[in-house]
Design an enzyme around this catalytic site. Structure first.
Site, PDB file in Angstrom:
ATOM      1  N   GLU A 269       3.637 -18.637  -1.422  1.00  0.00           N
ATOM      2  CA  GLU A 269       3.301 -17.617  -2.527  1.00  0.00           C
ATOM      3  C   GLU A 269       3.897 -17.834  -3.698  1.00  0.00           C
ATOM      4  O   GLU A 269       4.986 -17.280  -4.128  1.00  0.00           O
ATOM      5  CB  GLU A 269       3.755 -16.398  -1.951  1.00  0.00           C
ATOM      6  N   GLU A 506      -1.648 -16.370   5.654  1.00  0.00           N
ATOM      7  CA  GLU A 506      -1.212 -15.258   6.280  1.00  0.00           C
ATOM      8  C   GLU A 506      -1.967 -14.079   6.353  1.00  0.00           C
ATOM      9  O   GLU A 506      -2.739 -13.857   5.382  1.00  0.00           O
ATOM     10  CB  GLU A 506      -0.141 -14.877   5.353  1.00  0.00           C
TER      11      GLU A 506
END
Length: 770
Positions: A269, A506
């Protein structure tokens, strides 16, 4: 190399493998990428499902809430995600659950916490010893270099403390100045007023400054110099990026030659920091979370410089997620976050670069360069974070990684969370042999930590969807809602990248939703419903995934013990001790500690002798349908044709498939005590189900180019075994309100018709309905 199923005498299941076995023995060699698929050495398409291992790896094994952030140099991550001696238990459990594809988390801090260039070789030896065991359990992994909000020392995980000190931050003044929120990494985040605050850290001074310096320090912080490896002054961007590349190379050299390690992910991220920020006076409400005290960039600069500053306070609301409800003055003690003996000599880094200043006459902060982070300060050219900063570093990192291991290692990558794959990510910007691995969460459920019959498509709302179209009712609605959002992410990736593999790196659900009621009642029905809805969405998109997360240290009370999160469906406090376990796949003892397992542990096509087209599983009955096709012809042939890259229409071009056997993971968890009934197979096809190996082996002998195969599988209770209770109802708005709506329509019609004979008949019907 050909699979033994090509021989005429072969019987299904005669090989020693099982469906979810990704060892090289089972695959006939290394797994590799072809088009949008992972394939084995026989050309079969590999459907990968697994877990993130683990949330526990974000914190050191000797973390101390009372002394943090002191003693940063002496932390150790040995034993994260679990001690080496516990590996057989956890790997055997993941194998039993069919989750044999691991996103293995490693943080920069774990490798280089003691100082620049000082590597924790004992930790690197530990992860090597751990990952060496993977082939014994049929598991493969890719190593993800993990970060959230830059570092534990700025409220997340990832980078060592010395990176913040290099820029000039005083670790012990980060909280007092509002430059970071650290309570969540010290065991907090569980209280209502603390819930969900940690993602706001991306907008705070510490994390935003660090990300800006890492990606674009040469452009935006050119005056900030530090000593390089040889003592020469270098830019902060070069220093941080060189250190990151060197650390990454140490990890790759430690484990990159192992059979079970198929690739590496550059960064979890990534965040652009202040780059492209729309204004120094506010953050974008649609992309940046506003919760509790949220200072603007300018207000953060003032606070860090020791100026008490009034900032807006935001609270949860509806229909908008949050609203401004007041103001608060922060840093009333006039603390400074910039060290006097640091490289900025105690001055704010951004004041040093003329972005803002203090007007002594008005006694207030003033913006001097409003568009500083949107245009290049020297040439005025509009900045694009992806093309100017992310892609160049990604390619440099990929080249270093492959040079330290081998060219066949896969590069897993992701973009900024909640953004679609950018159109600019064309072939010229891509390293070879990539897999796109974005993340997806139901943002509404994460934000409210609640799930029920009403769900919202936050992705659609943020992109201008008409609000009424974004609302869904019931479990069927949740499935459709989640499936649409996931399909959009995957579809956008195919449109930009073409036939490139997509996995969801995820995805997960909060186990403590609905105010943690399930921990008291032991009724996890809502969690099971939400997990099922998410997995149905993934199945409809025909993509692999790694669930967030399997945490060996999770407990009901502490959760994942990081920023109040509780995502692990395995709980140590509910598991049997190791000495009472059996490690065979057929052993139900491994299920102890698992929550909502019927929703998590599901059938899936593991190795397909063809191109998967559609898979549908109904968790309430255990039945499923799988459809696949033979490739049209060899991809080198001029007759080969391919469809446009869409989720539902994969290319029919494919490498030669040298196998007839398809292997479907069919878990013992749902088949024990039931017979497996297969229908729809070609007349000359055959199958066998081996519960001990949890695999349905199918040999379909029709190899006609373009030929379609479809099987339907149902489970029936064996004599002497009780039928299993329904997991939950798949309700929708009609099943919940249909009868009531009909009754109201009839009643309204009766009222319009008055008390005529027709009206009296209608009223009698209303009475019968009600």
């Amino acid at each position: 190399m050909s699979h033994p199923s090509l021989t005429a005498s072969y019987l299904p299941g005669s090989s020693k493998s099982y469906g979810h076995d990704w060892s090289q023995d089972a695959l006939g060699g290394k797994i590799r990428v072809s088009g949008r698929h992972f394939i084995d050495n026989y050309g079969r398409v590999c459907g990968l499902r697994g877990v993130n291992l683990s949330g526990s790896s974000k914190s050191s094994s000797n973390h101390n809430n009372d002394t943090f952030p002191s003693e940063a140099e002496t932390v150790t991550f040995i034993g994260r995600p679990f001690p080496l001696e516990d590996a057989p238990e956890h790997f055997a459990r993941l194998r039993r659950w069919g989750l044999t594809f691991i996103r293995f988390l490693v943080t920069w801090e774990a490798v280089e916490h003691a100082g620049p260039g000082i590597y924790d070789t004992e930790y690197l030896e530990y992860i090597r010893n751990l990952l060496t065991l993977l082939p014994q359990y049929g598991i493969i992994a890719f190593v993800s270099l993990h970060q959230d909000v830059w570092s534990r020392y700025s409220g997340g995980s990832g980078a060592p403390a010395w990176t913040l000190e290099t820029v000039g931050f005083d670790l012990h003044e980060l909280e007092s100045t509002g430059a970071a929120w650290l309570k969540g990494v010290r065991g907090g985040g569980h209280l209502e007023e603390e819930r969900g605050l940690w993602p706001c850290g991306y907008q705070k001074l510490a994390a935003a400054t660090m990300a800006t310096c890492f990606w674009a320090g040469d452009a935006f912080a050119p005056k900030l110099l530090t000593k390089g490896k040889h003592g020469d002054p270098i830019s902060v961007q070069q220093f941080l990026q060189d250190a990151y590349l060197d650390m990454s190379e140490m990890v790759v050299k430690a484990v990159g030659d192992l059979e079970g390690v198929v690739g590496f992910e550059m960064m979890n991220e990534p965040h652009r920091g202040y780059v492209e920020i729309p204004s120094l006076h506010y953050f974008d409400y649609n992309t940046d979370l506003h919760l509790s005290a949220v200072p603007s960039a300018l207000e953060s600069f003032q606070l860090g410089a020791g100026r008490p500053t009034e900032v807006a306070v935001w609270t949860r609301s509806f229909p908008m997620p949050t609203r401004k409800t007041g103001h608060v003055v922060l840093n009333v003690d006039k603390r400074k976050v910039w060290r006097e003996n640091g490289p900025t000599k105690g001055q704010c880094l951004w004041e040093m670069h003329g972005v803002w200043g203090w007007d002594k006459n008005k006694n207030e902060a003033i913006v001097l360069r409003e568009s500083y982070f949107g245009k290049h300060p020297t040439n005025g050219k509009k900045i694009d974070w992806y093309t100017d900063f992310y892609y160049p570093f990604l390619n440099k990192w990929a080249e270093r990684m492959r040079r330290a291991s081998s060219p066949d290692k896969i590069v897993f990558l992701e973009m900024i969370p909640n953004e679609f794959c950018p159109p600019s990510f064309t072939k010229g910007h891509q390293p070879p042999n990539i897999v796109y691995a974005p993340h997806w969460y139901d943002l509404n459920a994460l934000f409210t930590k609640a799930f029920g019959n009403f769900t919202v498509n936050v992705q659609g709302l943020s992109r201008g969807m008409f609000p009424l179209k974004a609302f869904y009712w019931g479990h069927k609605g949740a499935r459709d809602n989640f499936a649409l959002q996931i399909r959009n992410i995957v579809q956008e990736a195919y449109q930009v990248l073409g036939e490139t593999p997509v996995i969801i790196g995820e995805c997960g659900i909060p186990m403590d939703m609905n105010k943690g009621e399930a921990f008291q009642t032991d009724d996890f029905t809502w969690q099971a419903k939400m997990m099922d809805a998410m997995l149905v969405g993934l199945e409809r998109a025909m993509v692999g995934f790694t669930l967030w997360n399997y945490n060996p240290h999770n407990t009901d009370l502490a959760g994942d013990d990081w920023n109040g999160e509780n995502f692990s469906w395995f709980s140590r406090s509910r598991a049997l001790p190791r000495e009472l376990l059996y490690y065979e796949q057929s052993s139900p003892s491994l299920d102890n500690g698992g929550r909502i397992l019927p929703a998590v542990v599901r059938p899936y096509p593991a190795k397909t002798a063809g191109i998967p087209l559609k898979f549908e599983y109904e968790v309430t009955s255990g039945s499923f349908m799988f459809r696949w096709c033979n490739p049209n012809t060899h991809p080198d042939s001029p007759k080969a044709t391919s469809c446009a890259p869409t989720v539902t229409e994969p290319s029919r071009s494919h490498p030669e498939i040298k196998a007839l056997e398809t292997e479907i993971f069919l878990p013992s968890l749902i088949t024990h005590g039931r017979s497996v009934v297969v229908s729809g197979l070609d007349e000359d096809g055959s199958y066998v189900y081996d519960e001990a190996r949890q695999t349905l082996f199918i040999v379909a002998k029709n190899t006609q180019p373009g030929g379609i195969h479809e099987v339907r599988v149902k489970l029936a209770a064996l004599e002497g075994f009780r039928s299993r209770p329904l997991l939950f109802e798949v309700n929708d708005i009609w099943s919940d309100f249909g009868m009531g709506v009909c009754a109201l329509v009839v009643l309204f019609s009766a009222l319009l018709l008055g008390m005529s004979g027709i009206g009296e008949q209608l009223l009698r019907r209303v009475e019968l309905i009600l």
